[in-house]
Each structure stands twice: as structure tokens, then as C-alpha cells.
Enzyme design. Structure first.
Site, PDB file in Angstrom:
ATOM      1  N   ASP A 273       0.849  -1.197   0.000  1.00  0.00           N
ATOM      2  CA  ASP A 273       0.000   0.000   0.000  1.00  0.00           C
ATOM      3  C   ASP A 273       0.883   1.245   0.000  1.00  0.00           C
ATOM      4  OD1 ASP A 273      -1.844   1.990   0.329  1.00  0.00           O
ATOM      5  OD2 ASP A 273      -2.365   1.482   2.404  1.00  0.00           O
ATOM      6  N   LYS A 280       1.776   7.988   0.247  1.00  0.00           N
ATOM      7  CA  LYS A 280       2.206   8.046   1.649  1.00  0.00           C
ATOM      8  C   LYS A 280       3.594   8.682   1.729  1.00  0.00           C
ATOM      9  CE  LYS A 280      -0.172   3.909   3.393  1.00  0.00           C
ATOM     10  NZ  LYS A 280      -1.030   4.593   4.383  1.00  0.00           N
ATOM     11  N   ASP A 350      -5.657   6.595  -0.640  1.00  0.00           N
ATOM     12  CA  ASP A 350      -4.991   5.799   0.399  1.00  0.00           C
ATOM     13  C   ASP A 350      -6.004   5.088   1.308  1.00  0.00           C
ATOM     14  OD1 ASP A 350      -2.931   4.691   1.795  1.00  0.00           O
ATOM     15  OD2 ASP A 350      -2.369   6.532   2.871  1.00  0.00           O
ATOM     16  N   ARG A 354     -10.914  -0.304   2.374  1.00  0.00           N
ATOM     17  CA  ARG A 354     -12.375  -0.379   2.362  1.00  0.00           C
ATOM     18  C   ARG A 354     -12.917  -0.536   0.948  1.00  0.00           C
ATOM     19  NH1 ARG A 354     -12.600   5.373   5.367  1.00  0.00           N
ATOM     20  NH2 ARG A 354     -10.542   4.644   5.995  1.00  0.00           N
TER      21      ARG A 354
HETATM   22  N1  BES Z   1      -3.087   0.355   5.323  1.00  0.00           N
HETATM   23  C1  BES Z   1      -3.425   1.663   5.766  1.00  0.00           C
HETATM   24  C2  BES Z   1      -3.662   1.722   7.271  1.00  0.00           C
HETATM   25  C3  BES Z   1      -2.434   1.712   8.131  1.00  0.00           C
HETATM   26  C4  BES Z   1      -1.636   2.842   8.235  1.00  0.00           C
HETATM   27  C5  BES Z   1      -2.148   0.617   8.887  1.00  0.00           C
HETATM   28  C6  BES Z   1      -0.536   2.820   9.072  1.00  0.00           C
HETATM   29  C7  BES Z   1      -1.068   0.603   9.737  1.00  0.00           C
HETATM   30  C8  BES Z   1      -0.262   1.700   9.827  1.00  0.00           C
HETATM   31  C9  BES Z   1      -4.706   2.127   5.089  1.00  0.00           C
HETATM   32  O1  BES Z   1      -4.888   1.703   3.798  1.00  0.00           O
HETATM   33  C10 BES Z   1      -4.642   3.616   5.052  1.00  0.00           C
HETATM   34  O2  BES Z   1      -3.774   4.131   4.412  1.00  0.00           O
HETATM   35  N2  BES Z   1      -5.555   4.292   5.746  1.00  0.00           N
HETATM   36  C11 BES Z   1      -5.560   5.689   5.805  1.00  0.00           C
HETATM   37  C12 BES Z   1      -6.991   6.151   5.784  1.00  0.00           C
HETATM   38  C13 BES Z   1      -7.142   7.641   5.633  1.00  0.00           C
HETATM   39  C14 BES Z   1      -6.676   8.078   4.273  1.00  0.00           C
HETATM   40  C15 BES Z   1      -8.590   7.978   5.844  1.00  0.00           C
HETATM   41  C16 BES Z   1      -4.872   6.132   7.095  1.00  0.00           C
HETATM   42  O3  BES Z   1      -5.052   5.461   8.112  1.00  0.00           O
HETATM   43  O4  BES Z   1      -4.119   7.090   7.046  1.00  0.00           O
HETATM   44 ZN    ZN Z   2      -3.964  -0.079   3.299  1.00  0.00          ZN
HETATM   45 MN    MN Z   3      -3.894   3.003   2.428  1.00  0.00          MN
END
Ligand code: BES
Ligand code: ZN
Ligand code: MN
Length: 500
Positions: A273, A280, A350, A354
Site C-alpha cells: 500500500d 504516503k 490511500d 475499504r
Molecule cells: N493500510 C493503511 C492503514 C495503516 C496505516 C495501517 C498505518 C497501519 C499503519 C490504510 O490503507 C490507510 O492508508 N488508511 C488511511 C486512511 C485515511 C486516508 C482515511 C490512514 O489510516 O491514514
Molecule cells: Zn492499506
Molecule cells: Mn492506504
């Protein structure tokens, strides 16, 4: 490590047993457990306590050699804490001490003669699995990709539990369960730790096929074309940004009656990801290889199910792809139509977990499930809320779901793989409002793990459902970087206990 039972009876008295090492307990007030008393005919143990070399605190230990009148050449004194009724968390420390001590001894076999029946509110079976889990943790090596393998654990190979005959059957089944769970945990760790250039969606599919061959599961791996016919446009929109082809894995274990409604486990399988166009930051981005730990926990749980020949119908479903920036990738503002027909405005690429899970959650309706549980490294916000100790558990708030939540939380406590319940409520749903589509894929900063769960909830209204956010628990960062195999112990314990 090999585990067995040695029956405590007149034929097998502690001083006469031939083994390389006997572990016995002592307490903080310098009193001896009954096994320690049995070996203290020459008062060597009493003398050791008097010397002050061992405190008796839970997890303290002291090795004695060649005690007079004892056949075993080594006696390992293990501190059990203050009370004869041992606190659960004290015994977890004891288990780690044993695993550590056994790994560094010259002994090849050992006998555990601790008062396993004296743990507060927990049966002997719990104490046995606690010891087996600690031993499994100690023995695990993440050296699959190293050209020189790390040193394997040396020391004790064979461990026997010294128990009354009446406990033997229960103890044997606890050993079998804990060994199956450890196998599942190790598989989940191995898959999690593999880099994203090796552990691709195709690789996960191959692993599922391997499991299916070993344990006679039914396996189906859907490719992009089949996903297109199913109209999984939300999932496919994420996959489109990568050159790695997406895979949708369906594993089936038919251990129950043909008509019995199955439990369905859905695991998020982002093998990497990057965030996509909503890229990121660079620091720590390597850890996003762990974004498939939900998928790994499903495969690990299936390994344990296969080992136990579980008499239930269980289906594992894994949507798997990469989230990458490219000319084909999702762009902020894009709107996709999910398999359910609901439209989604992708305000942040990101928030991709979901987007792939929602189509998987619609797909599983066809199984008329008894319950669906998804497991996902879904939100950084869950790490903010709960840290690294508890996975987040989300269900709707009604009688059926409250019971499911209670059972899952109990399984987490029993296995030392804990979760904490978080809310799902309509008030949070409002944060997902979009001006242009049925919903947005993000709900803003506040309660980020809750709005993510609320997003998924919209796709699960046709069945009983629970969601685990394992973003904080699936792996460790820093010097101890590595997958944990969680929540395999929780899931297995819940499944195995359903059968009782
Ligand atoms: N895989 C990530 C969640 C994640 C981030 C898990 C850091 C463990 C450590 C997920 O896909 C993600 O990027 N979520 C975003 C959501 C946001 C954009 C609403 C997040 O948590 O920043
Ligand atoms: Zn993710
Ligand atoms: Mn993500």
C-alpha cells in the site's frame, strides 16, 4: 518442540523420574509448591531460597544441579509470584521464562511440574497453551529471505507435562490445539514478513492452493476478467494502478453438515500500500508490505483449521492487489460503482482497504453465512486509538451482534490475543456523506477507525458481521520489526470453542 503428558502417579514420583531437567515452582514468600517439596528431601531447594539467589517473583528462575535423591540432573526453580492461586498475567511471564530457559539449556528433554491447575479462573488447558505459545514465539525465525539461516533454537527438544491422570485427556487436546494455532501463527508471520516483490497477490493465491492441497480444502482463485463480470469495480479500481494482477481467493473447508451455514473470514490482502496518488510519506513505507496481514491471518487460521480437522464449514475470502500510483490509478474525486450498486467518491486513494473489502463483503452474501468476520490493517487511526495491545473490534449494536462481540472478546482474552470493542453508530455515518456519490471513502480526521468501519457496515446489512482493525497489532516496528501472527490465536480459539 515436542510435547507430551507424564502421568503423576505412584510409578512416576518426581525424584525417580529420568529426565534432563524438572521445572518446579516456588513463591515470593519463599514457600515451595508441592512438586518443589517433593524434590526437597535433602533441603537443597530450601537452601537455595535462603541464599537469596531467587526472589520467587513471577518469571524469576534458578537452575540447581545434581540434587541429592533426585534422578534428574537439573532442577529449574521458577518463581510463580505471591500467591498459590497464580494471576493470569503472572503465568504469562512464567511461560516466557520457561521458553527462554529451555532454549539455553544443555538439556534435551524436560518435565514441567508446575501447579498448572492453580491459575486464577483458568483451567489447566489454558496454562498449557500459554506455555506452548511462548515456546512457539521463542522458536520463530524470520530468515526465509536470508542467505545464511539464523541459529535454530537449541536446548530442550522434548517437554512433558507432569499431571494427574484425570487431566490427561484435556491436556492432550490443549496441546493439539496450541500446536495447530502455532502453525497458523507461524504461517501468518512468514507471509507478513515476506517483501512485496515476493509476496504478490499471485503468490498469496499459490499459498492458498498449497494449503488446499495439504488439507483438502476447496480453492478458487478469481482473476481480473472474472472480477469484471462480477462488477467488482471498487476493488478493480484499486488494482488498476499496479502492474501486478489482482487475485480474489476463495478457500472452503467443508467440515460441517452440508446444510450448516458457514462462517466466512474476509482478509484484506494489499500486498503493498503506497497510498496510490494520495502517496504516503517515504519514512517507514516499507511497513506497508504488512498491509496483507488480514489475508495472512485468514490463511494462518485455515492452516490451524486443517490441522484440527474442524467440524464446521468455514470459507476464507481474500481480495488481493497492490495500491500504486500510475496513469491508471484512482484519482481523488473519482467515483466508482461497487458490486453492491452503491457509488463511492474516492476522496483519498490511500483509503483503499475499504474499497477492496466492500466488494468482497458483497460477494460473500451468496454463502448465506452464519457470520462474516473481516480482518484488516485498515486505519492508522486505530493505532492512535488502541496502540499495539488490542485489535479494534467493531460490530453493530444489537442482541445478536453483542453476543458475537462478547464471544470474540472472550476468545481474545483466553488466547492472550486481545481486542477492544469500538462503536458503530449512525451518527458517525454522517461523516461519509458525499455531494456527488452515495458515500465518500473517507470521513475526515475524527474517529477515523470508526468511520472506516461504518463504511464497511453499509455492505454487510444482509448478515451477522464483525470487523477487526489490526493496524496496531499485526506487526511490530523498530528493532523487533516483524509480523505477530495476530489475530490467528483469537480467531482459532473462537472457532474451536464454537464446537464444544
Ligand atoms: N493500510 C493503511 C492503514 C495503516 C496505516 C495501517 C498505518 C497501519 C499503519 C490504510 O490503507 C490507510 O492508508 N488508511 C488511511 C486512511 C485515511 C486516508 C482515511 C490512514 O489510516 O491514514
Ligand atoms: Zn492499506
Ligand atoms: Mn492506504
Amino acid at each position: 518442540m515436542d510435547f507430551s503428558i507424564k502421568t503423576a502417579d505412584k510409578k512416576n514420583t518426581l525424584p525417580t523420574i529420568r529426565t534432563d531437567c524438572i521445572a518446579v515452582g516456588i513463591y515470593e514468600n519463599s514457600s515451595l509448591s508441592s512438586a518443589a517439596k517433593a524434590l526437597d528431601t535433602g533441603k537443597a531447594i530450601t537452601a537455595a531460597l535462603k541464599s537469596g539467589d531467587i526472589s520467587g517473583k513471577a518469571g524469576s528462575s534458578l537452575l540447581l544441579h545434581n540434587i541429592k535423591g533426585v534422578n534428574a540432573p537439573r532442577v529449574l526453580l521458577v518463581g510463580l509470584g505471591k500467591n498459590e492461586i497464580i494471576a493470569e498475567k503472572d503465568f504469562a511471564v512464567v511461560s516466557r521464562t520457561l521458553a527462554q530457559a529451555f532454549s539455553s539449556l544443555g538439556a534435551k528433554n524436560a518435565l514441567i511440574a508446575l501447579p498448572l491447575e492453580n491459575i486464577k479462573d483458568r483451567p489447566v488447558e489454558w496454562a498449557i497453551s500459554s506455555i506452548l505459545f511462548a515456546a512457539g514465539e521463542k522458536a520463530y525465525r524470520s530468515d526465509v529471505m536470508k542467505s545464511k539461516k539464523e541459529d535454530a533454537v537449541t536446548g530442550v527438544r522434548k517437554v512433558a507435562f507432569y499431571l494427574p491422570g484425570t487431566k490427561a485427556t484435556a491436556a492432550r487436546s490443549a496441546i493439539a490445539r496450541a500446536q495447530a494455532i502455532t502453525k497458523g501463527v507461524n504461517l501468518a508471520k512468514d507471509l507478513g514478513n515476506l517483501p512485496a516483490n515476493v509476496c504478490t497477490p499471485t503468490y498469496l493465491g499459490e499459498q492458498a492452493k498449497k494449503l488446499a492441497a495439504t488439507y483438502k480444502f476447496n480453492v478458487q482463485i478469481l482473476d481480473r476478467k472474472q472480477l469484471q463480470s462480477l462488477k467488482m469495480n471498487s476493488f478493480l479500481s484499486v488494482a488498476r494502478g499496479s502492474d501486478e494482477p489482482p487475485k480474489f481467493i476463495v478457500l472452503r473447508h467443508n467440515g460441517g453438515k452440508a446444510k450448516e451455514a458457514p462462517v466466512v473470514l474476509v482478509g484484506k490482502g494489499l500486498t503493498f500500500d503506497s497510498g496510490g496518488i494520495s502517496l504516503k510519506p517515504g519514512a517507514g513505507m516499507d511497513e506497508m508490505k504488512y498491509d496483507m496481514c488480514g489475508a495472512a491471518s485468514v490463511l494462518g487460521t485455515f492452516a490451524a483449521i486443517g490441522e484440527m480437522k474442524l467440524r464446521q464449514n468455514v470459507i476464507g475470502v481474500i481480495p488481493s492487489c497492490e495500491n500504486m500510483p500510475s496513469g491508471h490509478a484512482n484519482k481523488p474525486g473519482d467515483i466508482v460503482t461497487s458490486m453492491s450498486g452503491q457509488t463511492i467518491e474516492i476522496l483519498n486513494t490511500d483509503a483503499e482497504g475499504r474499497l477492496i473489502l466492500c466488494d468482497a463483503l458483497t460477494y460473500v452474501e451468496r454463502f448465506k453465512p452464519d457470520a462474516v468476520i473481516d480482518i484488516a490493517t485498515l486505519t492508522g487511526a486505530c493505532v492512535v486509538a488502541l496502540g499495539h495491545h488490542n485489535s479494534g473490534l467493531f460490530t453493530r449494536d444489537d442482541e445478536v451482534h453483542n453476543q458475537l462481540a462478547a464471544d470474540l472478546l472472550a476468545a481474545g482474552k483466553a488466547s492472550g490475543d486481545t481486542a477492544w470493542r469500538m462503536p458503530i453508530e449512525d451518527v458517525y455515518q454522517e461523516q461519509l456523506k458525499s455531494n456527488f456519490a452515495d458515500m465518500a471513502n473517507i470521513g475526515g480526521q475524527p474517529a477515523g477507525s470508526v468511520t472506516a468501519a461504518c463504511f464497511l457496515e453499509r455492505f454487510t446489512r444482509k448478515y451477522t458481521w464483525a470487523h477487526f482493525d489490526i493496524a496496531g497489532t499485526a506487526w511490530k516496528s523498530g528493532a523487533a520489526k516483524g509480523a505477530t501472527g495476530r489475530p490467528v490465536p483469537l480467531l482459532c480459539t473462537w472457532l474451536f470453542d464454537r464446537e464444544k
